[in-house]
Design an enzyme around this catalytic site. Structure first.
Site, mmCIF file in Angstrom:
data_model
loop_
_atom_site.group_PDB
_atom_site.id
_atom_site.type_symbol
_atom_site.label_atom_id
_atom_site.label_comp_id
_atom_site.label_asym_id
_atom_site.label_seq_id
_atom_site.Cartn_x
_atom_site.Cartn_y
_atom_site.Cartn_z
ATOM 1 N N HIS A 99 0.816 -1.210 0.000
ATOM 2 C CA HIS A 99 0.000 0.000 0.000
ATOM 3 C C HIS A 99 0.853 1.264 0.000
ATOM 4 O O HIS A 99 0.396 2.314 -0.463
ATOM 5 C CB HIS A 99 -0.952 -0.016 1.196
ATOM 6 C CG HIS A 99 -2.115 -0.929 0.999
ATOM 7 N ND1 HIS A 99 -3.354 -0.693 1.547
ATOM 8 C CD2 HIS A 99 -2.239 -2.083 0.302
ATOM 9 C CE1 HIS A 99 -4.185 -1.661 1.201
ATOM 10 N NE2 HIS A 99 -3.515 -2.521 0.446
ATOM 11 N N HIS A 267 -1.818 -12.020 -2.712
ATOM 12 C CA HIS A 267 -2.854 -12.762 -1.996
ATOM 13 C C HIS A 267 -2.469 -14.220 -1.743
ATOM 14 O O HIS A 267 -3.286 -14.986 -1.238
ATOM 15 C CB HIS A 267 -4.166 -12.692 -2.777
ATOM 16 C CG HIS A 267 -4.739 -11.319 -2.843
ATOM 17 N ND1 HIS A 267 -5.835 -10.993 -3.617
ATOM 18 C CD2 HIS A 267 -4.380 -10.164 -2.231
ATOM 19 C CE1 HIS A 267 -6.117 -9.707 -3.483
ATOM 20 N NE2 HIS A 267 -5.238 -9.182 -2.649
#
EC number: 1.11.1.21
Length: 724
Positions: A99, A267
């Protein structure tokens, strides 16, 4: 301080002589005023280190191996106040690094991880960054230990790398060299929405038309890093989400294959958190009370940690083994059919139908319990979008290829905003040159600079030609991601040689002369272009009665077309250049605001911007030879005439069309000069006028030339990282 007055509340003890909170500022009273604050950021007044601090030198003292081991040890050292999922902080650290880097957008180079900006508003309080404050707080003991030898910006990304390595993945490499800022960035436009996660149809939406995302934005919502995990505007539809992903990742400089690799690789480990009620969470870090000590989203109503954590609202892991690198992501994605369900927090997520018990991940706290894995709408897009599916199937069938592609994409994601490879420091910098790094070979330094200058002066090229060509070559530099600039002489290559703002016909004529001189004297074309500008300035200063030597450092190299990613460089094309009084077309944004944005990207201060405008105007370097703003009768002389005549009350200024003004003699009403908004803002804006008046003074003609040369040299050397 304690209140010793019996608990009564008194009036404010100060007479509001200083503005210490968020009362109305000057910009609040006059919101349409030019906000010059974006040019005056990150200076010595906010930086706790003195002018002698050199992060590059401090890095040389860093024990990199010890640091990496400390980070690996941290991953499995679970803390009571914020327990690690399955006893491993890897997923949290990767999300923090992802992020931090994922806020980058290619259109203006802003965002990204190179400054440690995730520590400050608004990023530290974005909904998508919920609980990353805990990740940074977990890192604090390591930051404290290594101190000045390690920036927060480097630590945040390295923590992500070490998280992957501690879970069995081999990363592509790592470059140190990110330097911290000390307050929020004022120049980055995150969107005009007035609320977090505003849907696309809301007021001030970033979307128009069918679904056209406003430039330069990449994220689909205010407060998200990329796409909504529940679907477009929170409505699950993987095919629509795929289109959002394609736009968003392209604006982060990623292609389809990199998009699939990053999504799947990100992920493969970790989980989503939504096992509770988000209404129990307190304010974000910026909105929290002082006793929270910079932490946000605190849950003081229920347990709120471990398996009961709420972050995104989705709940579950993507893979069977979320603390180890494997190919389990694609295994589950393709093995099962998936159906929509709601998480305990009420968020949409996809869960497998009739999953085998052994394929379920175990509970984060109790290994005897198993729960369904989940997929976000973005994950399902990798299965349902035809192009993404082809890539995903190849990755599933060839895990080694997937691993290599993800390693490269992760490296690109985390280093894209650092500039060329020469800016990478430390022992783990990959030897391979990558096209997105804009590679440029080293140039020669052993040629006769004076001989080159003499040939340029005798070439017959005008001062305007010399100055404009050098300026056009250097003006592409943007400090946001350290791309562009004069080094490499890419102005002679596609796509830059054909940009409208570079006046291709004039450019071709000038380059033919300079390339010939460079070949004769053994210097790079890049050096010859900069020297040409310097020669033009020296000639113009001589015409003004001043003998000036413009500083010059040889050593620029010439990039080849093969070293240049045409598509990647297209985003550097200027749509306006107030310094040359040029607009590609009329825009909603005012010309002076476009000038300000360009100046900020180039790293200029307001005084530097001012003196450059004044000097470039009198040198006759306007686009297409335009006379707008050329407030002088002796073009080609480096004089302060622009400022003298702009501030002279013998003239009036009258509109004469869109972005056009006439400067008339008050006595005769005759038109003396013409101008644009960019010219007149230096007389109308109170701050810029104060600088203009300095340069208009009778005793500051020499100062004007000195300051112009200094600002010019700064622009020419902006991408000379070897000199910094």
């Amino acid at each position: 301080m304690s209140n010793t007055n019996g608990g009564s509340v008194g009036k404010c003890p100060v007479m509001h002589g200083g503005q210490t909170s968020t009362d109305k500022s000057v910009m609040d009273w006059w919101p349409n005023a030019l906000n010059l604050d974006i040019l005056h950021q990150h200076d010595s007044k906010t930086n706790p280190f003195g002018p002698d601090f050199n992060y590059k030198e401090e890095l040389k003292k860093l024990d990199v191996d010890a640091l990496k081991q400390d980070l690996k040890d941290l991953m499995t050292n679970s803390q009571v106040w914020w327990p690690a999922d399955w006893g491993h902080y890897g997923g949290l650290m990767i999300r923090m690094a992802w992020h931090a880097a994922g806020s980058y957008r290619i259109a203006d180079g802003r965002g990204g991880a190179a400054t440690g900006n995730q520590r400050f508003a608004p990023l530290n309080s974005w909904p998508d960054n919920a609980n990353l404050d805990k990740a940074r707080r977990l890192l604090w003991p390591i930051k404290r230990k290594y101190g000045n030898k390690l920036s927060w910006a480097d630590l945040i990304i390295l923590a992500g790398n070490m998280a992957y390595e501690s879970m069995g993945f081999k990363t592509f490499g790592f470059g140190f060299g990110r330097e911290d800022i000390w307050h929020p960035e004022k120049d980055t436009y995150w969107g005009s929405e007035q609320e977090w996660l505003a849907p696309s149809g809301a007021k001030n939406s970033r979307y128009s038309g069918e679904r056209d995302l406003e430039n330069p934005l990449a994220a689909v919502m205010m407060g998200l890093i990329y796409v909504n995990p529940e679907g477009v505007d929170g409505n699950p539809d993987p095919l629509k989400t795929a289109q959002d992903m394609r736009v968003t990742f392209a604006r982060m400089a990623m292609n389809d294959e990199e998009t699939v690799a990053l999504t799947a690789g990100g992920h493969t480990v970790g989980k989503c958190h939504g096992n509770g009620d988000a209404a129990n969470l307190g304010p974000d870090p910026e909105g929290a009370d002082v006793h929270e000590q910079g932490l946000g989203w605190m849950n003081h109503k229920t347990r709120g940690i471990g398996r009961d954590t709420v972050t995104s609202g989705l709940e579950g892991a993507w893979t069977t083994h979320p603390t180890q690198w494997d190919n389990g992501y694609f295994y589950l994605l393709f093995k099962y059919d998936w159906e929509l369900k709601k998480s305990p927090a009420g968020a949409w997520q996809w869960e497998p139908i009739d999953i085998e018990e052994q394929d379920k991940p175990v509970d984060v706290e109790d290994g005897s319990k198993r729960y369904n894995p989940i997929m976000t709408d973005a994950d399902m897009a990798l299965k349902m979008d035809p192009e993404y599916r082809k890539i995903s199937e190849r990755f599933q069938q060839d895990p080694a290829y997937f691993e290599d592609m993800f390693a490269r994409a992760w490296f690109k994601l985390t280093h894209r905003d650092m500039g060329p490879k020469s800016c990478y420091l430390g022992p783990d910098v990959p030897s391979e040159d990558l096209i997105w790094q804009d590679p440029t070979p080293a140039g020669k330094t052993d040629y006769n600079v004076d001989l080159v200058k003499g040939k340029i002066e005798a070439s017959g090229l005008s001062i305007a030609d010399l100055v404009a060509t050098a300026w056009d070559s250097a003006r592409t530099y943007r400090g946001s991601d350290r791309r562009g600039g004069a080094n490499g002489a890419r102005i002679r290559l596609a796509p830059q040689k054909d940009w409208q703002g570079n006046e291709p016909e004039r450019l071709s004529r000038v380059l033919a002369v300079l390339e010939s001189i460079a070949a004769e004297e053994g210097c790079s074309v890049a050096d010859a272009i900069v020297l040409a500008g310097n020669v033009g300035i020296e000639l113009a200063a001589r015409a003004a009665g001043h003998d000036v030597s413009v500083p010059f450092a040889p050593g620029r190299g010439d990039a080849s077309q093969d070293m240049t990613d045409v598509e990647s460089f297209e985003v550097l094309e200027p749509v306006a250049d107030g310094f040359r009084n040029w607009l590609k077309k009329d825009y909603v944004v005012k010309p002076e605001e476009l000038l300000l944005d360009r100046a900020q990207l180039m790293g200029l201060t307001a005084p530097e911007m001012t003196v450059l405008i004044g000097g470039l105007r009198v040198l006759g370097s306007n686009y297409g030879g335009s006379k707008d703003g050329v407030f002088t009768d002796r073009v080609g002389t480096l004089s302060n005439d622009f400022f003298v005549n702009l501030t002279d009350m013998a003239y009036t200024w009258k509109p004469a069309g869109e972005n056009q003004y006439e400067i008339r003699d008050r006595k005769t009403d005759q038109v003396k000069w013409t101008a644009t908004r960019v010219d007149l803002v230096f007389g109308s804006n109170s701050i810029l006028r104060s600088y203009a008046e300095v340069y208009a003074q009778d005793d500051n003609q020499e100062k004007f030339i000195h300051d112009f040369v200094a600002a010019w040299t700064k622009v020419m050397n902006a991408d000379r990282f070897d000199l910094q």
